[in-house]
Design a protein around this motif. Structure first.
Motif, PDB file in Angstrom:
ATOM      1  N   ASP A   1       5.714  -1.550  -4.188  1.00  0.00           N
ATOM      2  CA  ASP A   1       5.698  -0.593  -3.169  1.00  0.00           C
ATOM      3  C   ASP A   1       6.203  -0.877  -2.355  1.00  0.00           C
ATOM      4  OD1 ASP A   1       4.226   1.447  -1.798  1.00  0.00           O
ATOM      5  OD2 ASP A   1       1.990   0.710  -2.424  1.00  0.00           O
ATOM      6  N   TYR A   2       5.819  -0.261  -1.446  1.00  0.00           N
ATOM      7  CA  TYR A   2       6.472  -0.710  -0.089  1.00  0.00           C
ATOM      8  C   TYR A   2       5.229  -0.279   0.968  1.00  0.00           C
ATOM      9  CZ  TYR A   2       8.221   3.770   1.604  1.00  0.00           C
ATOM     10  OH  TYR A   2       8.195   5.157   1.292  1.00  0.00           O
ATOM     11  N   ILE A   3       5.837  -0.496   2.420  1.00  0.00           N
ATOM     12  CA  ILE A   3       4.513  -0.658   3.644  1.00  0.00           C
ATOM     13  C   ILE A   3       5.878  -0.610   5.123  1.00  0.00           C
ATOM     14  CG2 ILE A   3       4.189  -2.646   3.728  1.00  0.00           C
ATOM     15  CD1 ILE A   3       1.161  -0.656   4.493  1.00  0.00           C
ATOM     16  N   ASN A   4       5.903   0.075   5.603  1.00  0.00           N
ATOM     17  CA  ASN A   4       6.414   0.082   7.171  1.00  0.00           C
ATOM     18  C   ASN A   4       5.527  -0.449   7.826  1.00  0.00           C
ATOM     19  OD1 ASN A   4       8.817   2.037   6.055  1.00  0.00           O
ATOM     20  ND2 ASN A   4       7.233   3.778   6.044  1.00  0.00           N
ATOM     21  N   LYS A   5       6.490  -1.249   8.512  1.00  0.00           N
ATOM     22  CA  LYS A   5       6.006  -2.269  10.515  1.00  0.00           C
ATOM     23  C   LYS A   5       6.396  -1.092  11.027  1.00  0.00           C
ATOM     24  CE  LYS A   5       6.968  -7.309   9.711  1.00  0.00           C
ATOM     25  NZ  LYS A   5       7.475  -8.147  10.124  1.00  0.00           N
ATOM     26  N   PRO A   6       5.772  -0.905  12.395  1.00  0.00           N
ATOM     27  CA  PRO A   6       4.331  -1.673  11.990  1.00  0.00           C
ATOM     28  C   PRO A   6       2.777  -1.089  11.477  1.00  0.00           C
ATOM     29  CG  PRO A   6       4.245  -0.470  14.180  1.00  0.00           C
ATOM     30  CD  PRO A   6       5.285  -0.593  13.792  1.00  0.00           C
ATOM     31  N   PHE A   7       2.072  -2.123  10.781  1.00  0.00           N
ATOM     32  CA  PHE A   7       1.467  -1.005   9.525  1.00  0.00           C
ATOM     33  C   PHE A   7       0.596  -1.031  10.159  1.00  0.00           C
ATOM     34  CE2 PHE A   7       2.705  -5.530   8.456  1.00  0.00           C
ATOM     35  CZ  PHE A   7       1.389  -6.602   8.234  1.00  0.00           C
ATOM     36  N   SER A   8      -1.007  -0.435   9.286  1.00  0.00           N
ATOM     37  CA  SER A   8      -2.205  -0.197   9.513  1.00  0.00           C
ATOM     38  C   SER A   8      -3.243  -1.110   8.418  1.00  0.00           C
ATOM     39  CB  SER A   8      -2.603   1.010   9.026  1.00  0.00           C
ATOM     40  OG  SER A   8      -4.174   0.880   8.512  1.00  0.00           O
ATOM     41  N   SER A   9      -3.545  -2.142   8.320  1.00  0.00           N
ATOM     42  CA  SER A   9      -4.020  -3.853   8.384  1.00  0.00           C
ATOM     43  C   SER A   9      -4.679  -3.089   6.680  1.00  0.00           C
ATOM     44  CB  SER A   9      -4.833  -4.643   8.321  1.00  0.00           C
ATOM     45  OG  SER A   9      -4.500  -5.193   9.564  1.00  0.00           O
ATOM     46  N   ARG A  10      -6.019  -1.615   7.203  1.00  0.00           N
ATOM     47  CA  ARG A  10      -6.343  -1.102   6.262  1.00  0.00           C
ATOM     48  C   ARG A  10      -5.755  -0.943   5.242  1.00  0.00           C
ATOM     49  NH1 ARG A  10     -11.025   3.464   8.835  1.00  0.00           N
ATOM     50  NH2 ARG A  10     -11.274   3.422   6.452  1.00  0.00           N
ATOM     51  N   GLU A  11      -4.612   0.270   5.367  1.00  0.00           N
ATOM     52  CA  GLU A  11      -3.850   0.338   4.505  1.00  0.00           C
ATOM     53  C   GLU A  11      -3.023  -0.565   4.016  1.00  0.00           C
ATOM     54  OE1 GLU A  11       0.292   3.323   4.304  1.00  0.00           O
ATOM     55  OE2 GLU A  11      -0.246   2.664   6.605  1.00  0.00           O
ATOM     56  N   LEU A  12      -2.697  -1.249   4.370  1.00  0.00           N
ATOM     57  CA  LEU A  12      -1.825  -2.183   3.642  1.00  0.00           C
ATOM     58  C   LEU A  12      -2.818  -2.967   2.011  1.00  0.00           C
ATOM     59  CD1 LEU A  12       0.467  -4.632   3.131  1.00  0.00           C
ATOM     60  CD2 LEU A  12      -0.771  -6.399   4.594  1.00  0.00           C
ATOM     61  N   LEU A  13      -4.149  -3.070   2.741  1.00  0.00           N
ATOM     62  CA  LEU A  13      -5.337  -3.922   1.716  1.00  0.00           C
ATOM     63  C   LEU A  13      -5.132  -2.768   0.645  1.00  0.00           C
ATOM     64  CD1 LEU A  13      -7.867  -6.374   1.836  1.00  0.00           C
ATOM     65  CD2 LEU A  13      -8.693  -4.275   3.002  1.00  0.00           C
TER      66      LEU A  13
END
Length: 244
Positions: A102-114
């Motif tokens: 998976d990937y996540i963009n910066k800046p990211f939401s802590s809740r989404e990352l979790l």
């Protein structure tokens, strides 16, 4: 990873503020977190500890995060979530092509990352739980004239002779055959062996490997099947045929 042991997340980011945020937030939500700033530190952790997921920033200051992702995937089956800049579409595509989970963009939401971390861990846990059922459907493995029969738990040599194996040796060989031509760390071999009900423990992996080599290698001092990858683990360096 089980209900009593929190999943271990290895976060690789050269920003100390991000590392502190990840440690604080993820730990607060029941995960164990090790945060490092470089590829060298990442490798040291992977070689010394069992890691359930790597969170890897592709934009490290002095290192090529994409190359780290590539080497990580070549040497390990650990789940990987890559972190990219919001506009770095090429990085996201390449990262996914390298088999990032998976990937996540910066800046990211802590809740989404979790949520993303939990989703990847849940997917891998389901795969692990399904592995024994898939293995039960297999009759065995064949490699270079050898045959490992999973139902009778017998190893037959190319000349037709039976080779006696202890339970630990059999299950370790089964684990190696299930992931041929892939570098497996001691922790990964331990996990794979547990899936097959082996009584193999971390400190005895090397001993079991030596015993297996003496039984299947022409020259145990110069193994052709179970090869050592210095600093990484072992690789079963032979083509394996699955017998259904």
């Amino acid at each position: 990873m089980n209900a009593q042991t929190p999943a271990h997340i290895l976060a690789v980011d050269d920003d100390p503020a991000i590392r502190e945020l990840l440690v604080d937030y993820l730990t607060e939500h029941g995960l164990r977190v090790t945060a490092v700033e470089s590829g060298a530190e990442m490798q040291r952790v992977l070689q010394s500890q069992l890691v359930d997921l790597v969170l890897l920033d592709l934009r490290l200051g002095r290192e090529d995060g994409m190359q780290l992702a590539r080497s990580l995937r070549e040497a390990s089956q650990v789940p990987v979530i890559i972190v990219t800049g919001r506009m770095d579409e090429a990085d996201r595509v390449m990262g996914l092509e390298l088999a990032a989970d998976d990937y996540i963009n910066k800046p990211f939401s802590s809740r989404e990352l979790l949520a993303r971390i939990r989703a990847v861990l849940r997917r891998y846990q389901l795969m692990r739980e399904a592995a024994p059922a898939r293995e039960a459907e297999r009759r065995g493995y064949r490699f270079d004239g050898w045959e490992l029969n999973l139902r009778s738990r017998r190893l037959t040599a190319p000349d037709g002779g039976r080779v006696d194996l202890s339970n630990g040796e059999f299950n370790l060989l089964q684990a190696l055959c299930s992931a041929p031509q892939r570098v497996l760390s001691r922790d990964q071999l331990l996990d794979l062996s547990r899936l097959h009900g082996a009584e193999v423990y971390d400190r005895s992996i090397d001993v079991q490997i030596l015993r297996l080599r003496r039984k299947i290698e022409r020259n145990p001092a110069e193994p052709a099947y179970i090869c050592t990858e210095r600093g990484a683990g072992y690789v079963f360096s032979v083509a394996v045929e699955v017998l259904e």
